[in-house]
Design a protein around this motif. Sequence first.
Motif, PDB file in Angstrom:
ATOM      1  N   GLY A  10       0.842  -1.202   0.000  1.00 52.77           N
ATOM      2  CA  GLY A  10       0.000   0.000   0.000  1.00 52.77           C
ATOM      3  C   GLY A  10       0.869   1.240   0.000  1.00 52.77           C
ATOM      4  N   ALA A  11       0.345   2.342  -0.539  1.00 53.44           N
ATOM      5  CA  ALA A  11       1.119   3.592  -0.562  1.00 53.44           C
ATOM      6  C   ALA A  11       0.157   4.772  -0.636  1.00 53.44           C
ATOM      7  N   TRP A  12       0.487   5.816   0.088  1.00 54.64           N
ATOM      8  CA  TRP A  12      -0.349   7.002   0.154  1.00 54.64           C
ATOM      9  C   TRP A  12       0.528   8.238   0.013  1.00 54.64           C
ATOM     10  N   ALA A  13       0.031   9.219  -0.763  1.00 55.67           N
ATOM     11  CA  ALA A  13       0.782  10.458  -0.954  1.00 55.67           C
ATOM     12  C   ALA A  13      -0.003  11.619  -0.378  1.00 55.67           C
ATOM     13  N   ALA A  14       0.721  12.677   0.002  1.00 60.12           N
ATOM     14  CA  ALA A  14       0.042  13.871   0.512  1.00 60.12           C
ATOM     15  C   ALA A  14       0.837  15.107   0.102  1.00 60.12           C
ATOM     16  N   ARG A  15       0.137  16.243   0.165  1.00 54.19           N
ATOM     17  CA  ARG A  15       0.769  17.495  -0.235  1.00 54.19           C
ATOM     18  C   ARG A  15       0.460  18.558   0.816  1.00 54.19           C
ATOM     19  N   PRO A  16       1.156  18.510   1.949  1.00 54.90           N
ATOM     20  CA  PRO A  16       0.892  19.532   2.971  1.00 54.90           C
ATOM     21  C   PRO A  16       1.283  20.910   2.443  1.00 54.90           C
ATOM     22  N   GLU A  17       0.402  21.863   2.558  1.00 55.27           N
ATOM     23  CA  GLU A  17       0.683  23.240   2.086  1.00 55.27           C
ATOM     24  C   GLU A  17       1.376  24.009   3.190  1.00 55.27           C
ATOM     25  N   PRO A  18       2.176  25.036   2.903  1.00 53.45           N
ATOM     26  CA  PRO A  18       2.523  25.449   1.546  1.00 53.45           C
ATOM     27  C   PRO A  18       3.729  24.667   1.050  1.00 53.45           C
ATOM     28  N   THR A  19       3.835  24.539  -0.275  1.00 54.94           N
ATOM     29  CA  THR A  19       5.034  23.952  -0.876  1.00 54.94           C
ATOM     30  C   THR A  19       5.279  24.620  -2.222  1.00 54.94           C
TER      31      THR A  19
ATOM     32  N   THR B 228       4.479  15.994  -1.938  1.00 60.60           N
ATOM     33  CA  THR B 228       5.785  15.990  -1.286  1.00 60.60           C
ATOM     34  C   THR B 228       6.002  14.780  -0.372  1.00 60.60           C
ATOM     35  N   ASP B 229       4.917  14.194   0.107  1.00 63.78           N
ATOM     36  CA  ASP B 229       5.025  13.213   1.188  1.00 63.78           C
ATOM     37  C   ASP B 229       4.560  11.829   0.738  1.00 63.78           C
ATOM     38  N   LEU B 230       5.081  10.819   1.417  1.00 60.83           N
ATOM     39  CA  LEU B 230       4.709   9.440   1.080  1.00 60.83           C
ATOM     40  C   LEU B 230       4.745   8.591   2.334  1.00 60.83           C
ATOM     41  N   ASP B 231       3.756   7.725   2.493  1.00 66.60           N
ATOM     42  CA  ASP B 231       3.835   6.656   3.473  1.00 66.60           C
ATOM     43  C   ASP B 231       3.474   5.360   2.745  1.00 66.60           C
ATOM     44  N   ALA B 232       4.317   4.340   2.881  1.00 70.27           N
ATOM     45  CA  ALA B 232       4.071   3.100   2.133  1.00 70.27           C
ATOM     46  C   ALA B 232       4.427   1.895   2.989  1.00 70.27           C
ATOM     47  N   VAL B 233       3.809   0.768   2.644  1.00 64.03           N
ATOM     48  CA  VAL B 233       4.129  -0.509   3.299  1.00 64.03           C
ATOM     49  C   VAL B 233       4.462  -1.519   2.216  1.00 64.03           C
ATOM     50  N   LEU B 234       5.561  -2.239   2.424  1.00 63.04           N
ATOM     51  CA  LEU B 234       5.968  -3.295   1.496  1.00 63.04           C
ATOM     52  C   LEU B 234       6.176  -4.580   2.283  1.00 63.04           C
ATOM     53  N   ARG B 235       6.311  -5.699   1.555  1.00 61.16           N
ATOM     54  CA  ARG B 235       6.646  -6.957   2.222  1.00 61.16           C
ATOM     55  C   ARG B 235       7.829  -7.594   1.490  1.00 61.16           C
TER      56      ARG B 235
ATOM     57  N   GLY C 215       8.803 -12.459   4.055  1.00 60.69           N
ATOM     58  CA  GLY C 215       7.655 -12.148   4.906  1.00 60.69           C
ATOM     59  C   GLY C 215       7.776 -10.878   5.722  1.00 60.69           C
ATOM     60  N   ALA C 216       8.975 -10.317   5.895  1.00 58.74           N
ATOM     61  CA  ALA C 216       9.137  -9.144   6.760  1.00 58.74           C
ATOM     62  C   ALA C 216       8.410  -7.920   6.180  1.00 58.74           C
ATOM     63  N   LEU C 217       7.791  -7.161   7.064  1.00 57.29           N
ATOM     64  CA  LEU C 217       7.140  -5.924   6.634  1.00 57.29           C
ATOM     65  C   LEU C 217       8.157  -4.790   6.586  1.00 57.29           C
ATOM     66  N   VAL C 218       7.905  -3.833   5.679  1.00 57.81           N
ATOM     67  CA  VAL C 218       8.781  -2.663   5.515  1.00 57.81           C
ATOM     68  C   VAL C 218       7.899  -1.427   5.531  1.00 57.81           C
ATOM     69  N   SER C 219       8.233  -0.462   6.387  1.00 60.99           N
ATOM     70  CA  SER C 219       7.526   0.812   6.273  1.00 60.99           C
ATOM     71  C   SER C 219       8.476   1.846   5.702  1.00 60.99           C
ATOM     72  N   TYR C 220       7.977   2.622   4.748  1.00 60.36           N
ATOM     73  CA  TYR C 220       8.784   3.617   4.025  1.00 60.36           C
ATOM     74  C   TYR C 220       8.038   4.931   4.126  1.00 60.36           C
ATOM     75  N   SER C 221       8.643   5.875   4.848  1.00 57.04           N
ATOM     76  CA  SER C 221       7.952   7.133   5.136  1.00 57.04           C
ATOM     77  C   SER C 221       8.870   8.278   4.742  1.00 57.04           C
ATOM     78  N   GLY C 222       8.406   9.140   3.840  1.00 59.35           N
ATOM     79  CA  GLY C 222       9.312  10.183   3.361  1.00 59.35           C
ATOM     80  C   GLY C 222       8.629  11.497   3.067  1.00 59.35           C
ATOM     81  N   THR C 223       9.440  12.556   3.122  1.00 58.75           N
ATOM     82  CA  THR C 223       8.991  13.860   2.661  1.00 58.75           C
ATOM     83  C   THR C 223      10.156  14.574   2.001  1.00 58.75           C
ATOM     84  N   TRP C 224       9.862  15.280   0.891  1.00 58.27           N
ATOM     85  CA  TRP C 224      10.888  16.144   0.301  1.00 58.27           C
ATOM     86  C   TRP C 224      10.490  17.602   0.553  1.00 58.27           C
ATOM     87  N   ALA C 225       9.778  17.809   1.656  1.00 56.59           N
ATOM     88  CA  ALA C 225       9.449  19.174   2.079  1.00 56.59           C
ATOM     89  C   ALA C 225       9.594  19.206   3.598  1.00 56.59           C
TER      90      ALA C 225
END
Length: 321
Positions: A179-188, A194-201, A205-215
């Motif tokens: 799963g992956a979700w993006a967001a754009r917190p203002e102002p930018t 700018t933002d991302l939260d994602a889950v991978l496997r 079997g191990a879960l991976v959380s990937y959380s990032g912002t370029w703002a």
Amino acid sequence: MTKRVAILGMGRWGLTWKGVLDAIPGVEVVGTDHLDTGDRRPDYADVIVGTDLDAVIITLPVGLHLAAITDAVERRIPVLCEKPLVSSRAELQDLVSLASGTDVVVRVDQNYRARGWVGATRAAIRELGAVRHVRIVFAQPEFTDGGRGELTHPLLNDMAIHHMDLLRHLTDSEAAVLGAWAARPEPTSYSGRTDLDAVLRLSQGALVSYSGTWAARGATTPWDGDWEIICDGGTVHVTKLQVFVERSTGVLEPCNVAPDEGLHTDLAAVWAEFASALDGDANAGVSVADNARSLSLVLDLEDLALNNWPGSPGTGRDEQK
Ligand SMILES: NC(=O)c1ccc[n+]([C@@H]2O[C@H](COP(=O)([O-])OP(=O)(O)OC[C@H]3O[C@@H](n4cnc5c(N)ncnc54)[C@H](O)[C@@H]3O)[C@@H](O)[C@H]2O)c1
């Protein structure tokens, strides 16, 4: 024997590569800028056609990578191409077919693999046993140079390939995006998100959380991100490029990280691998087939975060996929 290498695309990163190669004995660098007559921008195609070359390094904008690789391979000139290799599934498919159907060397620069902390982290994971959980955090302030301000999602379109490639490289596993979700917190100042939260496997079997912002506001991480890799025998912490192992709660043992002997030691290491590939080592460097697995993860993240979310205006790239 001296290797004659052309750098195609003399922008910020092309100039960086030139500085690295100029310091390596046995390499002669030809840049696209040497054709600059002042009346038109020099075209990479002029260099490929008109120069006797042993290899090209492609540091063009990503939209030109496939065309430049194809032109070079047709002329039997080996290629080292910058990340991200391409920006759509259709282009990736074309490139995988091209690379698998030729004996001309085509490699991808995933230079973060050659960084000191990565070697130390791989060694620590091998010692601690099976990977149980991974957390990746990325935070950098806005950076609109090189067209990044107009990208749909600068983190996904530009930086995430480093993190997804490192995930596979560090854990020696394949991964799938859940799963992956993006967001754009203002102002930018970006036009995209700018933002991302994602889950991978991971494949085991191990879960991976990937959380990032370029703002980023306030706290930042290195470009490589901060990492926490929980294994059977303890946790590996990568914080500001320093690596620690926590076998007992609260006891952090520092790991030896090979020092960078100068700016862009990683690019010099990538060149050395590429040179081995030119000399016939089929396993040296990052192949297109390998990189396609990392890039597919990024494209999956894009699909989920930008296209498939209710109410999303989408990436505008659907037509190309
Ligand atoms: N591996 C890394 O850590 C890393 C870091 C930075 C950039 N990069 C990659 O390097 C590539 C270039 O990025 P950049 O930041 O240098 O971008 P940039 O925009 O600064 O440079 C691109 C250059 O290509 C030139 N160009 C465009 N069309 C051309 C043509 N037809 N013929 C010749 N030159 C042409 C432009 O004039 C510009 O100078 C991208 O793929 C980027 O992702 C990789």
